[in-house]
Scaffold this motif. Structure first.
Motif, PDB file in Angstrom:
ATOM      1  N   ASP A   6      89.820 125.766 -11.260  1.00  0.00           N
ATOM      2  CA  ASP A   6      89.566 125.274 -12.605  1.00  0.00           C
ATOM      3  C   ASP A   6      89.400 126.453 -13.553  1.00  0.00           C
ATOM      4  O   ASP A   6      88.767 127.453 -13.199  1.00  0.00           O
ATOM      5  CB  ASP A   6      88.298 124.420 -12.646  1.00  0.00           C
ATOM      6  N   ILE A   7      89.973 126.336 -14.737  1.00  0.00           N
ATOM      7  CA  ILE A   7      89.781 127.317 -15.800  1.00  0.00           C
ATOM      8  C   ILE A   7      88.859 126.678 -16.830  1.00  0.00           C
ATOM      9  O   ILE A   7      89.203 125.661 -17.440  1.00  0.00           O
ATOM     10  CB  ILE A   7      91.123 127.706 -16.460  1.00  0.00           C
ATOM     11  N   TRP A   8      87.670 127.269 -17.027  1.00  0.00           N
ATOM     12  CA  TRP A   8      86.686 126.714 -17.954  1.00  0.00           C
ATOM     13  C   TRP A   8      86.658 127.554 -19.226  1.00  0.00           C
ATOM     14  O   TRP A   8      86.725 128.782 -19.170  1.00  0.00           O
ATOM     15  CB  TRP A   8      85.292 126.709 -17.312  1.00  0.00           C
ATOM     16  N   GLY A  21      81.769 123.710 -35.285  1.00  0.00           N
ATOM     17  CA  GLY A  21      82.520 124.916 -34.980  1.00  0.00           C
ATOM     18  C   GLY A  21      82.678 125.230 -33.514  1.00  0.00           C
ATOM     19  O   GLY A  21      83.168 126.313 -33.174  1.00  0.00           O
ATOM     20  N   CYS A  22      82.300 124.319 -32.630  1.00  0.00           N
ATOM     21  CA  CYS A  22      82.377 124.599 -31.196  1.00  0.00           C
ATOM     22  C   CYS A  22      82.969 123.409 -30.447  1.00  0.00           C
ATOM     23  O   CYS A  22      82.902 122.266 -30.892  1.00  0.00           O
ATOM     24  CB  CYS A  22      80.999 124.917 -30.624  1.00  0.00           C
ATOM     25  N   GLY A  23      83.550 123.700 -29.306  1.00  0.00           N
ATOM     26  CA  GLY A  23      84.089 122.677 -28.418  1.00  0.00           C
ATOM     27  C   GLY A  23      84.295 123.278 -27.043  1.00  0.00           C
ATOM     28  O   GLY A  23      84.264 124.501 -26.877  1.00  0.00           O
ATOM     29  N   ALA A  24      84.509 122.448 -26.054  1.00  0.00           N
ATOM     30  CA  ALA A  24      84.666 122.932 -24.683  1.00  0.00           C
ATOM     31  C   ALA A  24      85.797 122.190 -24.005  1.00  0.00           C
ATOM     32  O   ALA A  24      86.130 121.057 -24.363  1.00  0.00           O
ATOM     33  CB  ALA A  24      83.365 122.774 -23.889  1.00  0.00           C
ATOM     34  N   GLY A  25      86.409 122.840 -23.018  1.00  0.00           N
ATOM     35  CA  GLY A  25      87.500 122.218 -22.286  1.00  0.00           C
ATOM     36  C   GLY A  25      87.746 122.926 -20.971  1.00  0.00           C
ATOM     37  O   GLY A  25      87.018 123.839 -20.579  1.00  0.00           O
ATOM     38  N   LYS A  39      82.613 117.983 -16.124  1.00  0.00           N
ATOM     39  CA  LYS A  39      81.337 118.622 -15.818  1.00  0.00           C
ATOM     40  C   LYS A  39      81.543 119.659 -14.715  1.00  0.00           C
ATOM     41  O   LYS A  39      82.189 119.399 -13.712  1.00  0.00           O
ATOM     42  CB  LYS A  39      80.305 117.578 -15.391  1.00  0.00           C
ATOM     43  N   PHE A  40      80.981 120.833 -14.923  1.00  0.00           N
ATOM     44  CA  PHE A  40      81.062 121.905 -13.933  1.00  0.00           C
ATOM     45  C   PHE A  40      80.215 121.537 -12.721  1.00  0.00           C
ATOM     46  O   PHE A  40      79.064 121.115 -12.837  1.00  0.00           O
ATOM     47  CB  PHE A  40      80.580 123.216 -14.544  1.00  0.00           C
ATOM     48  N   TYR A  41      80.814 121.711 -11.539  1.00  0.00           N
ATOM     49  CA  TYR A  41      80.129 121.348 -10.285  1.00  0.00           C
ATOM     50  C   TYR A  41      79.079 122.401  -9.933  1.00  0.00           C
ATOM     51  O   TYR A  41      79.386 123.594  -9.831  1.00  0.00           O
ATOM     52  CB  TYR A  41      81.141 121.212  -9.154  1.00  0.00           C
ATOM     53  N   GLU A  42      77.842 121.953  -9.754  1.00  0.00           N
ATOM     54  CA  GLU A  42      76.751 122.840  -9.366  1.00  0.00           C
ATOM     55  C   GLU A  42      76.086 122.288  -8.108  1.00  0.00           C
ATOM     56  O   GLU A  42      75.301 121.340  -8.168  1.00  0.00           O
ATOM     57  CB  GLU A  42      75.714 122.946 -10.487  1.00  0.00           C
ATOM     58  N   PRO A  43      76.381 122.883  -6.943  1.00  0.00           N
ATOM     59  CA  PRO A  43      75.735 122.404  -5.708  1.00  0.00           C
ATOM     60  C   PRO A  43      74.245 122.751  -5.700  1.00  0.00           C
ATOM     61  O   PRO A  43      73.807 123.719  -6.328  1.00  0.00           O
ATOM     62  CB  PRO A  43      76.488 123.157  -4.615  1.00  0.00           C
ATOM     63  N   VAL A  44      73.476 121.943  -5.009  1.00  0.00           N
ATOM     64  CA  VAL A  44      72.042 122.176  -4.836  1.00  0.00           C
ATOM     65  C   VAL A  44      71.779 122.370  -3.354  1.00  0.00           C
ATOM     66  O   VAL A  44      72.096 121.495  -2.534  1.00  0.00           O
ATOM     67  CB  VAL A  44      71.214 120.999  -5.385  1.00  0.00           C
ATOM     68  N   TYR A  45      71.215 123.517  -3.002  1.00  0.00           N
ATOM     69  CA  TYR A  45      70.955 123.831  -1.596  1.00  0.00           C
ATOM     70  C   TYR A  45      69.453 123.773  -1.327  1.00  0.00           C
ATOM     71  O   TYR A  45      68.659 124.466  -1.956  1.00  0.00           O
ATOM     72  CB  TYR A  45      71.496 125.216  -1.251  1.00  0.00           C
ATOM     73  N   THR A  46      69.110 122.901  -0.381  1.00  0.00           N
ATOM     74  CA  THR A  46      67.727 122.794   0.079  1.00  0.00           C
ATOM     75  C   THR A  46      67.651 123.351   1.483  1.00  0.00           C
ATOM     76  O   THR A  46      68.654 123.780   2.071  1.00  0.00           O
ATOM     77  CB  THR A  46      67.268 121.328   0.054  1.00  0.00           C
ATOM     78  N   TYR A  54      78.506 129.674 -11.916  1.00  0.00           N
ATOM     79  CA  TYR A  54      77.781 128.977 -12.981  1.00  0.00           C
ATOM     80  C   TYR A  54      78.605 129.021 -14.260  1.00  0.00           C
ATOM     81  O   TYR A  54      79.185 130.051 -14.617  1.00  0.00           O
ATOM     82  CB  TYR A  54      76.416 129.612 -13.226  1.00  0.00           C
ATOM     83  N   TRP A  55      78.658 127.877 -14.933  1.00  0.00           N
ATOM     84  CA  TRP A  55      79.324 127.771 -16.231  1.00  0.00           C
ATOM     85  C   TRP A  55      78.563 126.762 -17.074  1.00  0.00           C
ATOM     86  O   TRP A  55      78.337 125.615 -16.662  1.00  0.00           O
ATOM     87  CB  TRP A  55      80.779 127.330 -16.074  1.00  0.00           C
ATOM     88  N   ASN A  56      78.145 127.190 -18.244  1.00  0.00           N
ATOM     89  CA  ASN A  56      77.426 126.305 -19.159  1.00  0.00           C
ATOM     90  C   ASN A  56      77.940 126.563 -20.567  1.00  0.00           C
ATOM     91  O   ASN A  56      77.657 127.596 -21.161  1.00  0.00           O
ATOM     92  CB  ASN A  56      75.921 126.573 -19.095  1.00  0.00           C
ATOM     93  N   PRO A  57      78.715 125.627 -21.133  1.00  0.00           N
ATOM     94  CA  PRO A  57      79.293 125.843 -22.467  1.00  0.00           C
ATOM     95  C   PRO A  57      78.361 125.482 -23.613  1.00  0.00           C
ATOM     96  O   PRO A  57      78.734 125.624 -24.772  1.00  0.00           O
ATOM     97  CB  PRO A  57      80.512 124.910 -22.459  1.00  0.00           C
ATOM     98  N   SER A  58      77.161 125.018 -23.317  1.00  0.00           N
ATOM     99  CA  SER A  58      76.254 124.590 -24.386  1.00  0.00           C
ATOM    100  C   SER A  58      74.859 125.131 -24.115  1.00  0.00           C
ATOM    101  O   SER A  58      74.046 124.506 -23.435  1.00  0.00           O
ATOM    102  CB  SER A  58      76.230 123.062 -24.477  1.00  0.00           C
ATOM    103  N   VAL A  59      74.600 126.317 -24.659  1.00  0.00           N
ATOM    104  CA  VAL A  59      73.292 126.960 -24.508  1.00  0.00           C
ATOM    105  C   VAL A  59      72.711 127.169 -25.903  1.00  0.00           C
ATOM    106  O   VAL A  59      73.332 127.801 -26.752  1.00  0.00           O
ATOM    107  CB  VAL A  59      73.413 128.317 -23.779  1.00  0.00           C
TER     108      VAL A  59
END
Length: 830
Positions: free
Chosen positions: A63-65, A107-111, A758-765, A781-786
């Motif tokens: 994936d290209i984010w 002025g912002c967007g994500a794809g 939505k960017f996949y974020e695994p959770v490891y327990t 990690y990728w977060n387009p809205s900070v």
């Protein structure tokens, strides 16, 4: 809806672009109204785009984010008038693979793009632009090169190490006489005889990359007059005083070989302008050998297309020194232009104004410097300014895939440097973040070489007189109606548009201008949408009024045509091409190819042929809310033989219905009381009576009539009866209509705005810390809205993967005041 006419000639020139924006957001109108708009101030509408992309190197199937930042080019504030950005993924063959339509929010967007598992490997490019930006040189589009590895190996497709360089079709290692390029750039524009001229130079190899060289300037007798040597990135300078009736050469030494180059010709008389930076001001030294010296000359300073200073020189002097205070300048490139007493530009010089010396206003702090595999990583993002109002994005990716350039382009270097200068800039981040004591001097040499000009005349960015491509605040459909039998001359017509998706159905109509142009504008839909555009008839009262458009009109769409791919240097790697990659096609380009079909002289029309394993029931496939109608009418024969004026006339003569008087009234256009009017459906969506009447019979597949208990499923709205019209698709239209008939109707699917996944974020327990399936994510990690949202600090967390690697954390952003934010950190995982 009434046709809206924009007459800019009736509007005062003092109106701001906000008023222009209000006019352009009209729901429909004539394209001619926009094309002929007097927008002498349109340069104030210039825009810039930056994309924060998660990394630079990918594998097939990745994936290209990306995060899109759209700003006003003059202020860098996220207040650009356009609200739509187009993002293209371009393959190694310079073909657009797919286009995403991104809706801007403040002025912002994500794809994102999804690479196919069997895609071609090589050098790709991401290109981004607005429709408004197409009025200017496409060199100002945003472009970013990416590399895709498709063979499953771990090699990095680095353009500097794995690319097989070709020269005249031959590998570079077979060429022994490759000559590097050396260019000279006199400060201000020209070398003038008798004056000491400051001359910058740039030496590059066959790939256009800066090289280290040394050399000497010699005259016609071979005598050395000045020595020179590069400082960095192939950049350097020398001071040289040419003399009349003399010619000069530069003898350059590169890798032990001497190469000779002619210096640019010098003028017998003219003006030399030299700029010297001081701590608080710029000193501009002007010397003239013209008859009137510098009398009535004028020095103008501009930044971001705005005039900042105008200083007039009085007296009959041969030389003068002008001081320009830095207090009136903002960070970025400033353009110094000297004009004579006839307002003719003589000299020009670009300088770079620095304010905060590259210090980031936002910092990233990991909770520790080294993490284990699948461990929770915590980052603290803090600002040196309380309550910073900014929109930001953050990526964390394997440093090998993030790009090997430690000084690559970020949002700050792009907005202040890359977007202001033509051509590729090597290591743009160096000019902002390097501790090299030579950094400022190298930056000034960049201004003298890559920013060098001889004069400013005919600069298309400052000489725009009309908007061929209007700004877009919503999805837009515009085109031209032409005559089929008169060599494509424009036609007067009434144009209707219907679109429908799962959320809404819209009907609209307008009339063409005198050149056959039409516009439908201001639509906003996120879903895949069926669109029908039809040219129905000529304007009333015109001599060229055409009552049978099916035989005389065809439509050519403008808004669905992407700009040509230019400035895209295709990689010359010896990559194997996979033809399966072409199955992923550009949606907008496909619409253009399938639906703006035009017959040219000499073309051969071939009917569409569809091969299927099993014959499908087209009736059952399209009926989704019910199984059987009370009655139905197949329009297959009607389309070819019987010329009914509308759908209801065909129903009246072909099938029985309880309320036959209702059908008669509908067929004749009589008024129907609302309480007696049936529910109308178009391809399953509720529509108005006008929408059904506007559909040409050549486009109807079949019509269902539901009465009695069969209407219960539709609730009170269908209590009287339901008339459901189903249309045929574009391929069937071309197959089942005659050559001329198909021209005036377009039926296509528009993708709508792209919604980022939505960017996949695994959770490891502790329970799933060591599963059998490995985690080899390059981007962890990728977060387009900070956003700070009134806080001074932000905390984000994510889990590391199974790679022993260094990760580069990159944060990009823009404040509401137009200040670019860029910050980086390195994270280790063992």
């Amino acid at each position: 809806m009434e046709n809206f006419t924009f007459r800019p000639d009736r509007i005062s020139r003092s109106l701001s672009f906000v008023f222009i924006l209000l006019f352009l957001t009209a729901f429909s109108g004539n394209k001619d109204d926009f094309d002929k708009a007097d927008v002498s101030g349109a340069v104030n509408l210039r825009e810039k785009i930056f994309l924060h992309i998660d990394r630079a190197c990918y594998h097939a199937g990745d994936d290209i984010w990306y995060k899109v930042y759209l700003v006003n080019a003059n202020t860098h504030k996220p207040e650009a008038p356009s609200q739509i950005v187009y993002v293209d993924l371009i393959d190694p063959d310079s073909k657009i693979v797919v286009t995403k339509v991104i809706k801007m929010d403040q002025g912002c967007g994500a794809g994102d793009f999804k690479l196919l598992p069997d895609c071609v490997k090589g050098e790709y490019e991401i290109r981004a632009y607005t429709n408004l930006m197409r009025n200017f040189d496409d060199a100002w589009f945003f472009r970013k090169k990416l590399f895709v590895i498709a063979d499953g190996s771990n090699e990095i497709a680095n353009q500097d190490t794995t690319k097989e360089k070709l020269v005249d079709g031959k590998p570079s290692d077979e060429i022994t006489d490759l000559k590097p390029d050396l260019q000279f750039f006199p400060e201000g524009g020209y070398m003038i005889n008798g004056f000491i001229n400051r001359v910058a130079f740039k030496a590059v190899d066959v790939d256009g990359k800066g090289i280290d060289i040394s050399g000497a300037i010699v005259d016609g007798s071979g005598e050395e007059l000045a020595n020179f040597k590069t400082l960095k990135f192939g950049l350097g300078e020398l001071n040289f005083a040419p003399q009349k009736d003399q010619s000069y050469k530069a003898n350059m030494v590169y890798k032990g070989t001497v190469y000779s180059y002619n210096l640019p010709a010098s003028l017998d008389s003219g003006v030399v302008m030299q700029t010297i930076e001081k701590p608080d001001f710029y000193s501009v030294v002007i010397r003239s050998s013209l008859a009137n010296g510098v009398k009535d000359f004028k020095l103008i300073v501009r930044q971001r297309n705005k005039q900042v200073i105008s200083s007039k020189i009085t007296g009959t002097l041969d030389g003068v020194k002008v001081s320009i205070s830095k207090n009136v300048l903002v960070e970025g490139i400033a353009q110094f232009t000297l004009f004579d007493n006839n307002d003719t530009p003589l000299c020009e010089r670009l300088v770079f104004v620095e304010t905060n010396n590259g210090k980031p206003i936002v910092d990233i702090s990991p909770s520790k410097n080294e993490y284990s595999k699948r461990e929770l990583v915590e980052l603290e993002i803090s600002s040196d300014s309380s309550k910073l109002n900014a929109n930001m994005s953050i990526s964390v990716a394997d440093i090998l895939d993030s790009g090997t350039d430690d000084y690559g382009s970020g949002i700050k270097s792009y907005l202040l440097l890359n977007s202001e200068l033509r051509g590729e800039i090597e290591h743009p981040g160096y000019y902002f973040y390097s501790d090299d004591p030579q950094r400022k001097r190298v930056l000034d040499l960049l201004m003298m070489t890559q920013g060098w000009r001889q004069f400013i005349l005919n600069d298309t960015l400052n000489n725009l007189s009309y908007l061929r491509f209007p700004l877009e605040t919503g999805i837009r459909f515009d085109g031209q109606v032409r005559r089929f039998n008169l060599e494509g001359k424009p036609a007067n017509a009434e144009v209707s548009l219907i679109y429908s998706n799962r959320q809404e159905e819209v009907y609209n109509e307008t009339t063409t201008d005198d050149q056959g142009h039409f516009v439908f504008d201001g639509f906003n839909f996120m879903d895949t949408t069926s669109v029908i555009i039809q040219a129905k008839k000529g304007k009333e009262g015109k001599k060229d009024d055409i009552r049978d458009p099916n035989k005389n009109f065809y439509i050519v769409m403008d808004s669905l045509t992407a700009p040509k791919v230019t400035h895209h240097k295709t990689s010359t790697n010896a990559f194997d091409k996979n033809p399966n990659f072409t199955s992923q096609t550009n949606v907008l380009a496909e619409v253009e190819a399938d639906n703006t079909f035009q017959t040219q002289k000499g073309d051969i029309l071939i009917e569409e042929v569809t091969v299927t394993e099993k014959k499908k029931d087209r009736f059952k496939e399209k009926r989704s809310m019910y199984f059987e109608p009370s009655n139905y009418l197949d329009f297959k024969e009607i389309r070819a033989t019987v010329p009914y004026p509308n759908v209801f006339a065909a129903l009246e003569s072909r099938i029985p219905i309880r309320n036959s008087s209702l059908l008669s009234a509908l067929a004749n256009g009589s008024d129907i009381p609302p309480e007696k009017c049936p529910l109308f459906l178009l391809d399953g969506m509720p529509v108005s009576l006008g929408a059904i009447l506007s559909i040409p019979l050549s486009q109807v597949d079949f019509v269902d009539v539901l009465e009695g208990t069969r209407t219960t499923i539709f609730g009170p709205g269908g209590s009287k009866s339901v008339i459901a019209v189903y249309t045929i698709n574009a391929g069937e239209i071309l197959k089942n209509t005659k050559e001329k008939e198909r021209m005036c109707i377009l039926n296509f699917v528009h993708p709508g705005y792209s919604k980022a996944r939505k960017f996949y974020e695994p959770v490891y327990t502790s329970e799933n810390r060591n599963p059998e399936k490995p985690d080899y994510r390059s981007t962890i990690y990728w977060n387009p809205s900070v956003k700070f949202d009134g806080q001074d600090k932000i905390r984000v967390s994510f889990y590391s993967a199974d790679l022993n690697a260094k990760y580069k954390i990159i944060l990009e952003g823009i404040t509401t005041d137009g200040v670019a934010i860029h910050s980086e950190k390195i994270l280790k995982v063992k």
